[in-house]
Design an enzyme around this catalytic site. Structure first.
Site, short mmCIF file in Angstrom:
data_model
loop_
_atom_site.label_atom_id
_atom_site.label_comp_id
_atom_site.label_asym_id
_atom_site.label_seq_id
_atom_site.Cartn_x
_atom_site.Cartn_y
_atom_site.Cartn_z
N LYS A 41 49.78 -28.76 -61.00
CA LYS A 41 49.16 -27.55 -61.52
C LYS A 41 48.82 -26.56 -60.41
O LYS A 41 48.99 -25.35 -60.55
CB LYS A 41 47.91 -27.91 -62.33
CG LYS A 41 48.20 -28.47 -63.70
CD LYS A 41 48.93 -27.45 -64.57
CE LYS A 41 49.10 -27.88 -65.98
NZ LYS A 41 49.77 -26.85 -66.82
N GLY B 65 51.81 -27.76 -79.67
CA GLY B 65 50.82 -28.70 -79.18
C GLY B 65 49.42 -28.37 -79.63
O GLY B 65 49.19 -27.47 -80.45
N PHE B 66 48.46 -29.08 -79.08
CA PHE B 66 47.05 -28.92 -79.45
C PHE B 66 46.57 -27.49 -79.21
O PHE B 66 46.23 -26.75 -80.15
CB PHE B 66 46.23 -29.95 -78.67
CG PHE B 66 44.74 -29.70 -78.63
CD1 PHE B 66 44.05 -29.32 -79.77
CD2 PHE B 66 44.03 -29.87 -77.45
CE1 PHE B 66 42.68 -29.10 -79.73
CE2 PHE B 66 42.66 -29.67 -77.40
CZ PHE B 66 41.98 -29.27 -78.55
N ILE B 67 46.57 -27.06 -77.96
CA ILE B 67 46.09 -25.70 -77.65
C ILE B 67 47.08 -24.68 -78.19
O ILE B 67 46.68 -23.65 -78.77
CB ILE B 67 45.88 -25.53 -76.14
CG1 ILE B 67 44.83 -26.50 -75.61
CG2 ILE B 67 45.47 -24.09 -75.81
CD1 ILE B 67 44.65 -26.48 -74.10
N TYR C 77 49.30 -34.89 -61.28
CA TYR C 77 49.07 -33.83 -62.26
C TYR C 77 48.33 -32.66 -61.62
O TYR C 77 48.72 -31.49 -61.77
CB TYR C 77 48.27 -34.36 -63.45
CG TYR C 77 47.91 -33.29 -64.46
CD1 TYR C 77 48.89 -32.71 -65.25
CD2 TYR C 77 46.59 -32.86 -64.60
CE1 TYR C 77 48.56 -31.72 -66.17
CE2 TYR C 77 46.25 -31.89 -65.51
CZ TYR C 77 47.24 -31.32 -66.30
OH TYR C 77 46.91 -30.34 -67.21
#
Length: 318
Positions: free
Chosen positions: A156, A10-12, A152
């Protein structure tokens, strides 16, 4: 170190993988290439390091506890970085069950696999969304964070609590990193900076929810990766840490910065506020600075210019 990195494509995750390999760690990446956005983008990310001698990759789901257990044993990992998640506030409002399944049950699956294989070092991604519309600004880690505004955010915060339970019961060293709106090259396409840039270059309207006064602490990907790396090096006990940017910026000013970098004026489609969105994020970074030496260095003006330059070279030129 031998690190299992979930969400590696993914991005990170892809930026972090590049960094960890560069400084000499072995990385075993896990990703399921879900359809939240075009899986082809992750396949492109993976090509950047797929052939590296210290990188291994397994395609699979973080909810598959048996698979995770096999990976940890087979590759003798000593540390886990958990980035895999069903992301996005608005997506979670539309599909709450999927968000909670991936983010809560997936984290539980990983913690159980770690317990079974005696891996006790975990750095995991949390989110600034856990603070909700906190009255304490800037947001501090000792805030109770018990009034989430979206599934979401709830997922988390629940994952953080699960990790603390495993720290208490099984002696895990855990750092839960509360990320603040990460941006930069390879950012997910549905996120504001990426979406606004695409629309401006295409001469299409950008959608803004509310009156443009909402404010976010935007964190450039380099600073986020440095925060994760520092957390890995300082794992001890249980910690909640804000990993944020230099300062917060309101939405109108963000659009103006992108306009300047792109060289085009935005056409704005104004829409009502969306359920689950918070009005402000603002990171108190004293704890992260004191405990792991975290200090962001990329200001939003520089970060936007870097992102738009990458977009022009890597996306528009395709």
């Amino acid at each position: 170190m031998r690190i299992l990195l979930t969400g590696a494509a993914g991005f990170i995750g892809s930026h972090l993988t590049e960094h960890l390999l560069t400084i000499g760690h072995t990385v075993i990446g896990l990703d399921n290439f879900d359809n939240q956005y075009d899986p082809g983008r992750k396949q492109i990310n993976l090509r950047l390091f797929k052939e590296h001698t210290n990188f291994g990759f397994v395609q699979g789901d973080v909810r598959d506890q048996a698979l995770l257990t096999d990976i940890l044993r087979q590759y003798t990992c000593d540390t886990v970085v958990h980035l895999a998640a069903r992301t996005g506030v608005r997506d979670s409002v539309r599909e709450p069950a999927l968000c909670i399944d991936v983010n809560v049950n997936g984290t539980l699956s990983l913690l159980e696999a770690m317990r079974k294989t005696n891996v006790r070092r975990l750095v995991m991604a949390s989110s600034s969304s856990v603070y909700g519309n906190s009255s304490f600004v800037p947001f501090r880690e000792d805030d109770e964070a018990n009034r989430p505004l979206s599934p979401y955010a709830m997922s988390k915060r629940s994952a953080e609590l699960l990790a603390h339970t495993y720290h208490h019961l099984h002696g895990f060293d855990v750092a839960c990193l509360r990320f603040f709106t990460v941006y930069g090259p390879r950012q997910r396409p549905e996120m504001a900076i990426s979406r606004f840039t695409e629309k401006m270059y295409g001469g299409q309207p950008i959608t803004i929810y509310g009156d443009g006064s909402t404010s976010r602490n935007y964190t450039y990907i380099y600073d986020t990766v440095m925060g994760i790396s520092q957390a890995i090096n300082h794992l001890n006990g249980f910690d909640l840490l804000n990993i944020g940017g230099v300062a917060s910026v309101n939405l109108r000013d963000l659009v103006s910065l992108i306009e300047q970098a792109v060289g085009k004026k935005a056409v704005i489609d104004w829409q009502p506020n969306q359920p689950g969105d918070v009005t402000l994020t603002s990171a108190d970074l004293h704890r992260a600075s004191n405990r792991i030496g975290y200090l962001p260095s990329i200001h939003i003006e520089e970060g936007i210019n870097r992102f738009v330059r990458w977009y022009r070279q890597s996306v528009l030129c395709l």
